[in-house]
Design a protein around this motif. Structure first.
Motif, PDB file in Angstrom:
ATOM      1  N   VAL A   1      41.941  47.052  41.834  1.00  0.00           N
ATOM      2  CA  VAL A   1      41.441  45.896  41.077  1.00  0.00           C
ATOM      3  C   VAL A   1      40.069  45.488  41.598  1.00  0.00           C
ATOM      4  O   VAL A   1      39.166  45.167  40.812  1.00  0.00           O
ATOM      5  CB  VAL A   1      42.446  44.729  41.154  1.00  0.00           C
ATOM      6  CG1 VAL A   1      41.860  43.450  40.634  1.00  0.00           C
ATOM      7  CG2 VAL A   1      43.708  45.081  40.378  1.00  0.00           C
TER       8      VAL A   1
ATOM      9  N   ALA B   1      37.466  48.075  40.421  1.00  0.00           N
ATOM     10  CA  ALA B   1      37.199  47.930  38.984  1.00  0.00           C
ATOM     11  C   ALA B   1      36.392  46.672  38.705  1.00  0.00           C
ATOM     12  O   ALA B   1      35.508  46.664  37.843  1.00  0.00           O
ATOM     13  CB  ALA B   1      38.508  47.903  38.210  1.00  0.00           C
ATOM     14  N   PHE B   2      36.687  45.599  39.427  1.00  0.00           N
ATOM     15  CA  PHE B   2      35.953  44.348  39.238  1.00  0.00           C
ATOM     16  C   PHE B   2      34.500  44.503  39.647  1.00  0.00           C
ATOM     17  O   PHE B   2      33.594  44.030  38.949  1.00  0.00           O
ATOM     18  CB  PHE B   2      36.616  43.232  40.046  1.00  0.00           C
ATOM     19  CG  PHE B   2      35.951  41.906  39.899  1.00  0.00           C
ATOM     20  CD1 PHE B   2      36.128  41.158  38.747  1.00  0.00           C
ATOM     21  CD2 PHE B   2      35.142  41.411  40.901  1.00  0.00           C
ATOM     22  CE1 PHE B   2      35.509  39.933  38.607  1.00  0.00           C
ATOM     23  CE2 PHE B   2      34.521  40.195  40.768  1.00  0.00           C
ATOM     24  CZ  PHE B   2      34.701  39.446  39.619  1.00  0.00           C
TER      25      PHE B   2
ATOM     26  N   ARG C   1      32.629  46.753  37.134  1.00  0.00           N
ATOM     27  CA  ARG C   1      32.449  46.131  35.818  1.00  0.00           C
ATOM     28  C   ARG C   1      31.122  45.388  35.740  1.00  0.00           C
ATOM     29  O   ARG C   1      30.467  45.377  34.701  1.00  0.00           O
ATOM     30  CB  ARG C   1      33.607  45.167  35.559  1.00  0.00           C
ATOM     31  CG  ARG C   1      33.613  44.536  34.213  1.00  0.00           C
ATOM     32  CD  ARG C   1      34.871  43.725  34.016  1.00  0.00           C
ATOM     33  NE  ARG C   1      34.978  42.605  34.923  1.00  0.00           N
ATOM     34  CZ  ARG C   1      34.626  41.358  34.620  1.00  0.00           C
ATOM     35  NH1 ARG C   1      34.123  41.086  33.448  1.00  0.00           N
ATOM     36  NH2 ARG C   1      34.769  40.396  35.499  1.00  0.00           N
TER      37      ARG C   1
ATOM     38  N   PRO D   1      32.093  43.363  29.824  1.00  0.00           N
ATOM     39  CA  PRO D   1      33.459  43.254  29.296  1.00  0.00           C
ATOM     40  C   PRO D   1      34.372  44.317  29.919  1.00  0.00           C
ATOM     41  O   PRO D   1      33.927  45.384  30.330  1.00  0.00           O
ATOM     42  CB  PRO D   1      33.280  43.518  27.800  1.00  0.00           C
ATOM     43  CG  PRO D   1      32.053  44.350  27.714  1.00  0.00           C
ATOM     44  CD  PRO D   1      31.160  43.884  28.826  1.00  0.00           C
ATOM     45  N   VAL D   2      35.643  43.987  29.977  1.00  0.00           N
ATOM     46  CA  VAL D   2      36.626  44.943  30.492  1.00  0.00           C
ATOM     47  C   VAL D   2      36.900  45.969  29.393  1.00  0.00           C
ATOM     48  O   VAL D   2      37.189  45.616  28.253  1.00  0.00           O
ATOM     49  CB  VAL D   2      37.929  44.220  30.886  1.00  0.00           C
ATOM     50  CG1 VAL D   2      38.978  45.214  31.321  1.00  0.00           C
ATOM     51  CG2 VAL D   2      37.670  43.214  31.983  1.00  0.00           C
ATOM     52  N   ASP D   3      36.786  47.229  29.729  1.00  0.00           N
ATOM     53  CA  ASP D   3      37.075  48.281  28.760  1.00  0.00           C
ATOM     54  C   ASP D   3      38.018  49.300  29.397  1.00  0.00           C
ATOM     55  O   ASP D   3      38.423  49.169  30.554  1.00  0.00           O
ATOM     56  CB  ASP D   3      35.790  48.939  28.256  1.00  0.00           C
ATOM     57  CG  ASP D   3      34.943  49.532  29.366  1.00  0.00           C
ATOM     58  OD1 ASP D   3      35.307  49.394  30.540  1.00  0.00           O
ATOM     59  OD2 ASP D   3      33.912  50.154  29.046  1.00  0.00           O
TER      60      ASP D   3
ATOM     61  N   ASN E   1      36.886  50.914  32.757  1.00  0.00           N
ATOM     62  CA  ASN E   1      37.087  50.109  33.957  1.00  0.00           C
ATOM     63  C   ASN E   1      38.544  50.127  34.414  1.00  0.00           C
ATOM     64  O   ASN E   1      38.822  50.205  35.611  1.00  0.00           O
ATOM     65  CB  ASN E   1      36.670  48.659  33.715  1.00  0.00           C
ATOM     66  CG  ASN E   1      35.203  48.530  33.494  1.00  0.00           C
ATOM     67  OD1 ASN E   1      34.764  48.473  32.352  1.00  0.00           O
ATOM     68  ND2 ASN E   1      34.438  48.496  34.558  1.00  0.00           N
ATOM     69  N   VAL E   2      39.444  50.053  33.475  1.00  0.00           N
ATOM     70  CA  VAL E   2      40.867  50.071  33.818  1.00  0.00           C
ATOM     71  C   VAL E   2      41.240  51.424  34.432  1.00  0.00           C
ATOM     72  O   VAL E   2      41.919  51.484  35.458  1.00  0.00           O
ATOM     73  CB  VAL E   2      41.732  49.760  32.575  1.00  0.00           C
ATOM     74  CG1 VAL E   2      43.201  49.950  32.874  1.00  0.00           C
ATOM     75  CG2 VAL E   2      41.458  48.353  32.078  1.00  0.00           C
TER      76      VAL E   2
ATOM     77  N   GLY F   1      39.813  51.675  37.959  1.00  0.00           N
ATOM     78  CA  GLY F   1      40.609  50.893  38.904  1.00  0.00           C
ATOM     79  C   GLY F   1      41.918  51.584  39.253  1.00  0.00           C
ATOM     80  O   GLY F   1      42.336  51.600  40.416  1.00  0.00           O
TER      81      GLY F   1
END
Length: 135
Positions: free
Chosen positions: A39, A42-43, A46, A50-52, A55-56, A59
């Protein structure tokens, strides 16, 4: 009349020798640490966008790699001498911290110094712990 308590602990016969020394914490600690690391990575990656799906996935990938290495180090580490065991944990945390710092678009030198100091601190703390708790 008082009797002495039995000193031998019996393991249930259905448990194999490999499962006997693994507890829940052997799986839970690396999974939780991998979740936090994934997490966090990914944070940082980013960078206020926006979270896409990328990114997920990033992470999840970072978290799985971190948890896998941490689990392997927890399984293999006790077989090593205390100096190498502590050095392995120091190198692992130093690389992990340096990589997280490199995601912030800082210089390579800055990431190296952060990773070096974090790894050195963790390595020294781990050596102290293993040295004072040796058999």
């Amino acid at each position: 009349m008082a009797h002495a308590a039995p000193t031998a602990h019996r393991r249930p016969t259905w448990q194999s020798a490999d499962m006997a020394h693994l507890s829940k914490s052997a799986y839970v600690r690396p999974l939780l640490a991998g979740l936090v690391y994934g997490v966090w990575a990914a944070f940082i990656q980013r960078q206020t966008g926006p979270v896409d799906a990328g990114n997920v996935f990033y992470g999840i990938l970072c978290g799985v790699l971190f948890a896998g290495i941490m689990f392997a180090l927890a399984r293999i580490g006790p077989r090593l001498r205390r100096e190498f065991h502590a050095a392995a944990y120091g190198v692992f945390t130093g690389v992990a911290a340096g990589y997280l710092h490199s995601l912030t678009n800082e210089s390579v030198l800055s990431s190296t110094v952060i990773g070096l100091f974090v790894g050195l601190g963790v390595g020294l703390a781990a050596f102290y712990r293993y040295y004072t708790r040796e058999d």
